[in-house]
Design a protein around this motif. Structure first.
Motif, PDB file in Angstrom:
ATOM      1  N   ASP A  55      42.265  42.247  47.312  1.00 37.40           N
ATOM      2  CA  ASP A  55      41.861  42.022  45.980  1.00 37.40           C
ATOM      3  C   ASP A  55      41.823  41.095  45.497  1.00 37.40           C
ATOM      4  O   ASP A  55      41.545  40.424  44.861  1.00 37.40           O
ATOM      5  N   VAL A  82      38.053  39.654  45.934  1.00 33.99           N
ATOM      6  CA  VAL A  82      36.979  40.882  45.428  1.00 33.99           C
ATOM      7  C   VAL A  82      37.004  40.063  43.965  1.00 33.99           C
ATOM      8  O   VAL A  82      35.846  39.607  43.518  1.00 33.99           O
ATOM      9  N   TRP A  83      38.167  40.169  43.663  1.00 35.19           N
ATOM     10  CA  TRP A  83      38.151  39.348  41.746  1.00 35.19           C
ATOM     11  C   TRP A  83      37.629  38.087  41.723  1.00 35.19           C
ATOM     12  O   TRP A  83      36.696  37.835  40.813  1.00 35.19           O
ATOM     13  N   ARG A 104      35.348  36.906  44.177  1.00 37.43           N
ATOM     14  CA  ARG A 104      33.920  36.828  44.358  1.00 37.43           C
ATOM     15  C   ARG A 104      33.036  37.396  42.786  1.00 37.43           C
ATOM     16  O   ARG A 104      31.725  37.364  42.766  1.00 37.43           O
ATOM     17  N   ASP A 105      33.064  38.438  42.313  1.00 34.35           N
ATOM     18  CA  ASP A 105      33.170  39.340  41.269  1.00 34.35           C
ATOM     19  C   ASP A 105      32.720  38.221  39.962  1.00 34.35           C
ATOM     20  O   ASP A 105      32.180  38.170  38.902  1.00 34.35           O
ATOM     21  N   ARG A 106      33.293  36.850  40.083  1.00 35.48           N
ATOM     22  CA  ARG A 106      33.810  35.711  38.919  1.00 35.48           C
ATOM     23  C   ARG A 106      32.931  34.691  39.527  1.00 35.48           C
ATOM     24  O   ARG A 106      32.777  33.556  39.383  1.00 35.48           O
TER      25      ARG A 106
END
Lengths: 244, 308
Positions: B273, B276-277, B279-281
């Motif tokens: 989690d 992913v968080w 990577r998204d930013r």
């Protein structure tokens, strides 16, 4: 019994430590004997005594007591306090009384040795010994109590270095104004009167009175000596701090 | 604890002029326990131990050691305890074997001095004057002196300070050996690894007060032991990250600029989690670490030695 075993072991350790301190042996043996031999051969001060040895031997016996009971005891105890030894002993089963007993035996043993060496040296130089010696020993023991009280007062209140300097300094002063190698009545009157309330002059005068042929013991000296022998240990027991 | 406590301290207060070195400390130490007193300098550790050893009288509260008052019952207690002071306590002019023999003579059923000297690794230094021993050798001799009377309770004040790793290992083994024989050991220390390895229980004290107490495992657990730490660009959205990880907002903190900690177990799901968080930013993830808080971190947090 375990108390005896502990005190016996403590006494042996204290003696071993004393014998390992070269400088303390110098003060205890070389200086008194040196003074005795030197002043008996070189008459720097003429005394009322026909034989300078009748003046010198009692004075040097008093000096020996001062060196052991005050100087050596103060310095040794002061450094034991500095190194935390006294503190550490406080949590062992050895009681304070036991420690004091061991130190007492140690001081008396060294003094007995000094006594023999000084008397033998005196005899070799031509001094005569008489029955007054028994009373002289009583005074020397009183002097031991007085000087040990002074030494322990210093050791239990001052820093070790201050005890070292103070005990040696006091030794030197009292050597000159204690009627030991230099007669009291040759001092300026004010200094002589001051010296007479100190334990050194009281001890040397008492011992000299006991040993001198046909000599008498001055009343003031016995009173002053007794007061110091009672007062000094009392002060020591009140002010002594086991940790620096 | 089935047997009565070896040491009981209730509301102990020790003052030095105006300073309260110990300020209402209560402890109960079981027979046969190895108990550690931890705290920063001036926390009151040595003052506490010295009251128990009978060196200082308490200004408030009560203490008992083996059911005795350390001061009033000193003569009865002293044959049953062994003390290692933080420093000093040895005659510089004696040799180790002489010193141990002297101490042995104080006790009715003492250890063999020569054997004990071997056990603490000083057999070769037996004839060297204490003043010529190294600091670590003196510490070991001091320890031997504490043990020579076969004490029921041993107080060790910073026993391994100044020891090299080898001497430290020897000392640790000795303390473990004492514990196996049922001796109660109270030790103060700065060294966390020492406390963690040796002690059955630890009390953390600060400003003369008890801050925490328990087994090393319980202390690290209770203080929120699971933790994930990582580095990234400063000023991440902490609240948003907490939501993404399914945690309360307070669990995610920026300790220093760019250094983050998450008070939660580093499960694979949670790490995923987090990744992913990030990577998204488009953020870089650095120095990622998961694990349990060490006793040292617990200690530092509790005694306020680091900012939260």
């Amino acid at each position: 019994m375990s108390t005896r075993r502990a005190i016996g072991a403590q006494t042996r350790a204290e003696l071993a430590l004393t014998l390992r301190r070269g400088e303390s042996l110098l003060v205890s043996f070389a200086i008194p004997v040196g003074i005795l031999v030197f002043f008996s051969q070189v008459s720097t001060v003429d005394t009322a005594y026909r034989d300078p040895l009748d003046f010198l031997v009692p004075g040097v016996l008093a000096l020996a007591v001062m060196s052991t009971a005050m100087v050596s005891l103060a310095i040794a105890t002061g450094y034991e306090r500095r190194y935390g030894v006294l503190k550490r002993l406080g949590s062992t089963p050895l009681s304070r009384g036991g420690l004091l007993a061991a130190k007492t035996v140690n001081v008396l043993a060294i003094e007995a040795l000094q006594f023999v060496v000084i008397v033998v040296t005196g005899l070799a130089l031509g001094w005569h010994l008489d029955a007054g010696i028994v009373l002289a020993v009583v005074f020397l023991v009183l002097g031991t109590v007085a000087f040990a009280g002074i030494g322990l007062t210093m050791a239990g209140t001052l820093r070790a270095e201050a005890t070292l300097a103070g005990a040696n300094g006091l030794f030197l002063v009292l050597l000159f104004i204690g009627g030991m190698a230099y007669p009291l009545d040759k001092l300026p009157t004010v200094l002589e009167e001051f010296a007479k309330v100190l334990p050194a002059a009281a001890l040397s005068a008492s011992v000299r009175g006991a040993l001198a042929p046909g000599g008498h013991i001055p009343g003031w000296s016995v009173v002053v000596l007794a007061v110091w022998a009672i007062g000094a240990p009392l002060v020591a027991s009140r002010v002594f701090r086991w940790e620096e | 604890m089935p047997s009565p406590p070896a040491i009981e301290v209730v509301d102990l207060v020790k003052r030095y002029s105006d300073v309260r070195a110990v300020d209402g400390l209560s402890l109960s130490i079981g027979a046969g326990e190895v108990f550690g007193l931890l705290g920063p300098n001036g926390a009151g550790k040595t003052s506490t131990v010295e009251v128990l050893e009978g060196y200082r009288t308490a200004d408030g509260g009560t203490v008992s050691v083996l059911g005795l008052d350390p001061v009033d019952d000193g003569p009865a207690l002293r044959p049953r305890i062994g003390v290692m002071l933080q420093e000093g306590g040895l005659y510089p002019g004696l040799r180790p074997l002489e010193l141990l023999r002297l101490f042995a003579a104080y006790y009715d059923d003492a250890e063999d001095p020569r054997h004990l000297l071997e056990v603490v690794g000083l057999a070769d230094a037996g004839r060297t004057l204490v003043r010529r021993l190294s600091g670590g050798q003196r510490q070991r001799l001091s320890l031997a002196c504490a043990l020579v009377g076969r004490p029921e309770v041993v107080f060790l004040d910073e026993p391994t300070a100044g020891m090299d790793p080898h001497a430290r290992a020897t000392t640790w083994n000795l303390v473990r050996g004492l514990a196996e024989r049922g001796t109660t050991v109270v030790l103060t220390t700065h060294a966390m690894d020492e406390a963690e390895h040796l002690c059955d229980r630890i009390a953390i004290v600060d400003h003369g007060r008890l801050v925490a107490e328990g087994t090393p495992a319980a202390l690290t657990r209770d203080a929120g032991a699971d933790v994930v730490t990582f580095s990234a660009a400063p000023g991440l959205d902490l609240a948003g990250l907490a939501v993404a990880l399914g945690l309360p907002a307070a669990a995610v903190r920026e300790i220093h600029a760019g250094d983050y900690s998450v008070d939660a177990a580093g499960t694979p799901e949670r790490i995923a989690d987090l990744a992913v968080w990030m990577r998204d930013r488009g953020e870089r993830l650095d120095a990622l670490r998961t694990g349990r808080r060490s006793l040292e971190e617990v200690f530092l947090r509790l005694t306020g030695a680091v900012e939260q």
